[in-house]
Design a protein around this motif. Structure first.
Motif, PDB file in Angstrom:
ATOM      1  N   ALA A  36       0.836  -1.198   0.000  1.00 19.92           N
ATOM      2  CA  ALA A  36       0.000   0.000   0.000  1.00 19.92           C
ATOM      3  C   ALA A  36       0.869   1.245   0.000  1.00 19.92           C
ATOM      4  N   THR A  37       0.526   2.214  -0.862  1.00 25.54           N
ATOM      5  CA  THR A  37       1.222   3.495  -0.869  1.00 25.54           C
ATOM      6  C   THR A  37       0.690   4.365   0.253  1.00 25.54           C
ATOM      7  N   ALA A  38       1.298   5.527   0.428  1.00 25.72           N
ATOM      8  CA  ALA A  38       0.858   6.428   1.496  1.00 25.72           C
ATOM      9  C   ALA A  38      -0.575   6.892   1.259  1.00 25.72           C
ATOM     10  N   ALA A  39      -0.927   7.201   0.009  1.00 31.76           N
ATOM     11  CA  ALA A  39      -2.288   7.665  -0.282  1.00 31.76           C
ATOM     12  C   ALA A  39      -3.306   6.549  -0.043  1.00 31.76           C
ATOM     13  N   ASP A  40      -2.990   5.309  -0.507  1.00 29.82           N
ATOM     14  CA  ASP A  40      -3.915   4.194  -0.303  1.00 29.82           C
ATOM     15  C   ASP A  40      -4.109   3.914   1.177  1.00 29.82           C
ATOM     16  N   ALA A  41      -3.028   3.873   1.939  1.00 26.26           N
ATOM     17  CA  ALA A  41      -3.132   3.562   3.357  1.00 26.26           C
ATOM     18  C   ALA A  41      -3.930   4.631   4.090  1.00 26.26           C
ATOM     19  N   ALA A  42      -3.678   5.904   3.783  1.00 26.82           N
ATOM     20  CA  ALA A  42      -4.410   6.976   4.456  1.00 26.82           C
ATOM     21  C   ALA A  42      -5.894   6.918   4.104  1.00 26.82           C
ATOM     22  N   ALA A  43      -6.205   6.646   2.820  1.00 26.28           N
ATOM     23  CA  ALA A  43      -7.621   6.586   2.419  1.00 26.28           C
ATOM     24  C   ALA A  43      -8.331   5.424   3.098  1.00 26.28           C
ATOM     25  N   ARG A  44      -7.707   4.254   3.151  1.00 27.59           N
ATOM     26  CA  ARG A  44      -8.352   3.105   3.778  1.00 27.59           C
ATOM     27  C   ARG A  44      -8.512   3.317   5.281  1.00 27.59           C
ATOM     28  N   ALA A  45      -7.521   3.942   5.924  1.00 28.74           N
ATOM     29  CA  ALA A  45      -7.631   4.222   7.352  1.00 28.74           C
ATOM     30  C   ALA A  45      -8.756   5.216   7.630  1.00 28.74           C
TER      31      ALA A  45
ATOM     32  N   ALA B 111      -3.868  17.061  17.339  1.00 24.70           N
ATOM     33  CA  ALA B 111      -4.630  17.928  16.434  1.00 24.70           C
ATOM     34  C   ALA B 111      -6.127  17.890  16.701  1.00 24.70           C
ATOM     35  N   GLY B 112      -6.596  17.123  17.652  1.00 27.40           N
ATOM     36  CA  GLY B 112      -8.029  17.137  17.977  1.00 27.40           C
ATOM     37  C   GLY B 112      -8.694  15.790  17.966  1.00 27.40           C
ATOM     38  N   ARG B 113      -7.960  14.687  17.710  1.00 30.22           N
ATOM     39  CA  ARG B 113      -8.485  13.321  17.698  1.00 30.22           C
ATOM     40  C   ARG B 113      -9.468  13.120  16.531  1.00 30.22           C
ATOM     41  N   ASN B 114      -9.942  11.849  16.408  1.00 31.38           N
ATOM     42  CA  ASN B 114     -10.906  11.439  15.380  1.00 31.38           C
ATOM     43  C   ASN B 114     -10.423  11.895  13.998  1.00 31.38           C
ATOM     44  N   ARG B 115      -9.169  11.539  13.675  1.00 29.62           N
ATOM     45  CA  ARG B 115      -8.623  11.920  12.381  1.00 29.62           C
ATOM     46  C   ARG B 115      -7.451  10.981  12.027  1.00 29.62           C
ATOM     47  N   VAL B 116      -7.057  11.071  10.766  1.00 27.22           N
ATOM     48  CA  VAL B 116      -5.916  10.299  10.255  1.00 27.22           C
ATOM     49  C   VAL B 116      -4.788  11.274   9.965  1.00 27.22           C
ATOM     50  N   MET B 117      -3.622  10.993  10.490  1.00 26.42           N
ATOM     51  CA  MET B 117      -2.462  11.860  10.270  1.00 26.42           C
ATOM     52  C   MET B 117      -1.361  11.037   9.584  1.00 26.42           C
ATOM     53  N   LEU B 118      -0.858  11.542   8.448  1.00 23.53           N
ATOM     54  CA  LEU B 118       0.216  10.881   7.706  1.00 23.53           C
ATOM     55  C   LEU B 118       1.562  11.352   8.232  1.00 23.53           C
ATOM     56  N   ASP B 119       2.498  10.445   8.305  1.00 24.00           N
ATOM     57  CA  ASP B 119       3.810  10.766   8.866  1.00 24.00           C
ATOM     58  C   ASP B 119       4.449  11.945   8.140  1.00 24.00           C
ATOM     59  N   GLY B 120       4.258  12.061   6.862  1.00 26.67           N
ATOM     60  CA  GLY B 120       4.857  13.155   6.109  1.00 26.67           C
ATOM     61  C   GLY B 120       4.238  14.500   6.405  1.00 26.67           C
ATOM     62  N   GLN B 121       3.056  14.554   7.062  1.00 25.49           N
ATOM     63  CA  GLN B 121       2.398  15.811   7.371  1.00 25.49           C
ATOM     64  C   GLN B 121       2.907  16.430   8.657  1.00 25.49           C
ATOM     65  N   LEU B 122       3.758  15.703   9.412  1.00 24.02           N
ATOM     66  CA  LEU B 122       4.235  16.232  10.692  1.00 24.02           C
ATOM     67  C   LEU B 122       5.125  17.445  10.439  1.00 24.02           C
ATOM     68  N   ALA B 123       4.862  18.541  11.137  1.00 19.84           N
ATOM     69  CA  ALA B 123       5.670  19.760  11.003  1.00 19.84           C
ATOM     70  C   ALA B 123       6.877  19.670  11.910  1.00 19.84           C
ATOM     71  N   ALA B 124       7.959  20.270  11.482  1.00 21.51           N
ATOM     72  CA  ALA B 124       9.198  20.200  12.257  1.00 21.51           C
ATOM     73  C   ALA B 124       9.043  20.891  13.601  1.00 21.51           C
TER      74      ALA B 124
END
Length: 747
Positions: free
Chosen positions: A658-667, A722-735
């Motif tokens: 699964a790519t990052a987009a597929d995994a995030a969408a399925r989650a 960020a407020g719970r009840n959400r999906v966060m991708l590792d690449g979206q983490l801010a430094a």
């Protein structure tokens, strides 16, 4: 060989007889010549070794003489007759170039031959390289070679200090060995064209005696070093070394030289004796050539003599005998062969041929009568053979059928054993059913069929595998539908028979064999085999049914292993895989992803505010929430995904490929489905259950596969923050994102 005449045969026999003799003679001549050459070379080596030994003896004699003179004190340093006594001593021993005594400064105060400096005063040895070492020596010192001061000839000094009663050196006594006189003395005992040469260890020419000019040191030294002087110095033993192409001596390419090194203390000299190669080895080679020619003449004479004898006693008589035999066979000559030879064997052969031709007519008559009797016997035998052939054909057919049955039995046993081994190696019952479907056509000799299994939590038997194109429909059956399951052993059903037909076979044409799969008293399933009604084969044999019983036991073992493994890798509350299985699978999938270059996604999920469910409704409610979450997960992720309860209210989903987009969408789809599911707890609804998810993908967002779970966990806590009840991708983490608080860590 059939077209070879007696003359060719006689020639071949003669050559075959003489050739070994020629080979032996040639080998003897060559071997004798080589031995003679080796003997001459060894004599040459002995000559060189004797010369080297004589040089050693002269050095030892000089050491003894100097030691005796030094032990007797200063031999007449102030005696005016000292020079005369030394001169007389040198005259008696021509090997010495000079004998001398020096004071502590090296000035010569007494010598056999006058040694004067340029100003006419006695010369000094203080500048000689060996003087200082000689004054410190306690034994006679043999120095390296150098030109003598008396007459410039090469010498080998032997010196020793003379000490007083207190052991202090007061003078030095010495003798110089005349190296030119030594080589001239050695050459005088050798043939006139022999050369004797001395070299230093560096290959420099010291002195030479011989009919030719001495070699040029500048040209000779490198050549000697490459041709073997270095080896002679290292081994201290003589070895024959041919010297080739020295420009200073024109005939050296035709000479051989033997080298041997004489060592004395830290110094050494190499003595070389050279001789014309033709003179050294010429007589041996000439003798070998004459012996070889003599052997050739002897062999040729033997061939001629053998051919003459063979022609007289063998070729002519046998040729005449062959001529008479051919004529008598054609009927052109009287039936009598005259005496063709005085050789007993050939004469006996002629008499035998006479008797043979006389007997031919009688034998011809007897043969004709025997042929007529044989024809009559053959007619009777043909009738007997025809009857016996029919009997043998019937017996052969019966034996063939028995052999076929035996071969089929052995093949079936081999296939059953192989199938049992494969099933025993299966990791699951489904994998065992795949093996069964692949190998049953071979085991059942082409029969079609189906396999049914009891699934966990079900009372009916469900279709699990098929082979061929069976007519039996693939629907569920109960134990009461099949007589084999009722009886506990195999049952054959056919419409035209007297035995009852199983209910699940109603309306299915052909013959059927139902074999229950029973192991340890438990019915695991059933195997059904089909044959067409027009099949000329008989019903199934006992060994075929026994092979299926072995399969049942193997499937039972696989099922037991699967159950035991499920107990170790499954979470008992949710039915999902546990953390142990997740760790094992993660290591395996990471290796596959690295090898195949495909992505691997990891999703960490945590139920929001799970502690509130336990506090408000009790731990039973919390368990219901966990089971509901696991059920929704199982419905929303692929069968190839690995869904695990990682610990507490945390879950881990591994998604190979699964790519990052597929995994995030399925989650996210799972998150929305879980939020819309309501779980009842007693009389009260637990309300919506939300979940936060963090996604990390190797190698899309994480290049270090060892940090895959840590990255997904970090993304999960970022989703919580960020407020719970959400999906966060590792690449979206801010430094600059702040670390999770204690409240977020508690869920």
């Amino acid at each position: 060989m059939r077209n070879i005449g007696i003359r060719q045969l006689a020639l071949a026999l003669t050559v075959m007889t003489v050739l070994p003799l020629m080979a032996v003679l040639g080998w003897s001549v060559i071997t004798t010549g080589r031995l003679d050459q080796q003997r001459v070379g060894e004599q040459f080596s002995v000559t060189t070794h004797t010369a080297a030994q004589e040089l050693r003896q002269r050095i030892d004699a000089a050491r003894q003489l100097i030691a005796a003179m030094a032990a007797g004190g200063v031999p007449g340093m102030n005696d005016p007759d000292c020079d005369a006594r030394f001169a007389q001593l040198v005259h008696l021993r021509p090997i010495y170039n000079n004998m001398f005594v020096t004071d502590l400064s090296g000035r010569i105060v007494c010598s056999a031959r006058p040694v004067l400096a340029a100003d006419g005063q006695p010369a000094s040895l203080g500048a000689r390289p060996y003087f200082a070492a000689g004054m410190r020596a306690t034994d006679p010192l043999v120095a390296g070679w150098l030109p003598g001061l008396a007459n410039g000839r090469p010498i080998l000094p032997v010196v020793m200090p003379v000490r007083d009663a207190q052991g202090r050196p007061v003078a030095m006594v010495g003798a110089s060995i005349d190296l030119l006189a030594f080589v001239q003395g050695i050459r005088a005992e050798l043939p006139a064209d022999t050369g004797v040469t001395l070299w230093s260890p560096e290959g420099a020419l010291v002195t030479h005696a011989g009919p030719l000019p001495p070699p040029d040191p500048k040209e000779t030294a490198p050549h000697l070093q490459s041709q073997g002087l270095g080896a002679a110095l290292a081994a201290d033993a003589g070895s024959a070394i041919p010297i080739l192409g020295l420009p200073a001596v024109q005939d050296l390419p035709e000479r051989v030289m033997m080298l041997e090194t004489v060592s004395f203390g830290e110094e050494a000299l190499t003595i070389g004796i050279s001789m014309d190669e033709a003179r050294l080895f010429g007589p041996v080679r000439a003798l070998m050539s004459s012996n070889f020619v003599l052997a050739l003449w002897l062999a040729a004479g033997l061939v001629i003599l053998s051919m003459a004898v063979m022609r007289m006693v063998l070729v002519r008589p046998l040729g005449r005998l062959s001529h008479y035999a051919k004529a008598m066979a054609r009927g052109e000559a009287p039936r009598h062969i005259p005496d063709v030879s005085k050789v007993r064997e050939i004469s006996d052969l002629a008499s035998t041929l006479d008797a043979l031709f006389a007997d031919l007519a009688e034998r011809e008559t007897q043969r004709n009568r025997a042929e007529e009797a044989l024809q009559r016997a053959l007619a009777g035998m043909e009738r007997t053979v025809a009857a016996r052939t029919a009997e043998l054909a019937d017996a052969h057919e019966a034996a063939r059928l028995r052999a076929r049955d035996l071969e089929r039995g052995r093949n079936r046993e081999r296939i059953a054993g192989r199938m049992t081994d494969l099933i025993q190696s299966c990791a699951s019952v489904d994998e065992a059913m795949d093996v069964l479907a692949r190998m049953m056509p071979s085991l059942s000799n082409g029969d079609r069929g189906r396999a049914f299994l009891h699934r966990p939590g079900q009372t009916a038997l469900e279709p699990a595998a098929l082979w061929g194109k069976p007519l039996l429909p693939g629907h569920s059956i109960t134990e009461d539908d099949c007589w084999s399951l009722r009886l506990g052993h195999a049952h054959v059903s056919r419409a035209e028979g007297t035995m009852p037909v199983c209910r699940h076979l109603d309306g299915v044409p052909g013959r059927h064999l139902c074999v229950p799969l029973i192991a340890h008293g438990e019915i695991l399933g059933m195997i059904t085999l089909e044959r067409d009604g027009v099949d000329d084969r008989t019903d199934w044999a006992e060994d075929e049914i026994a092979a299926l019983d072995r399969v049942a036991l193997s499937i039972a073992n696989v099922k037991l292993r699967e159950t035991l493994r499920g107990m170790t890798i499954r979470d008992p509350l949710t039915g999902l895989y546990n953390r142990r299985f997740a760790d094992e699978t993660l290591a395996r999938e990471v290796a596959v992803a690295r090898r195949d270059g495909r992505p691997l996604a990891a999703v960490m999920a945590d139920i929001d505010h799970f502690k509130r469910f336990n506090d408000a409704h009790g731990h039973e409610a919390g368990d219901r929430v966990l089971r509901m979450t696991a059920r929704v997960m199982a419905d929303h992720f692929r069968r190839s995904d690995v869904v695990c309860r990682y610990g507490g209210e945390e879950f881990l989903i591994l998604m190979p490929g699964a790519t990052a987009a597929d995994a995030a969408a399925r989650a996210d789809a799972f998150r929305r489905a879980l939020a819309g599911t309501v779980e009842e707890s007693g009389d009260a609804a637990l309300g919506p259950v939300t979940i936060s998810l963090g996604v990390a993908v190797f190698p899309d967002t994480v290049t270090d596969d060892g940090r895959l779970i840590a990255a997904a966990d970090a993304a999960l806590y970022a989703a919580k923050h960020a407020g719970r009840n959400r999906v966060m991708l590792d690449g979206q983490l801010a430094a600059e994102s702040r670390p999770p608080t204690a409240e977020l860590l508690m869920g």
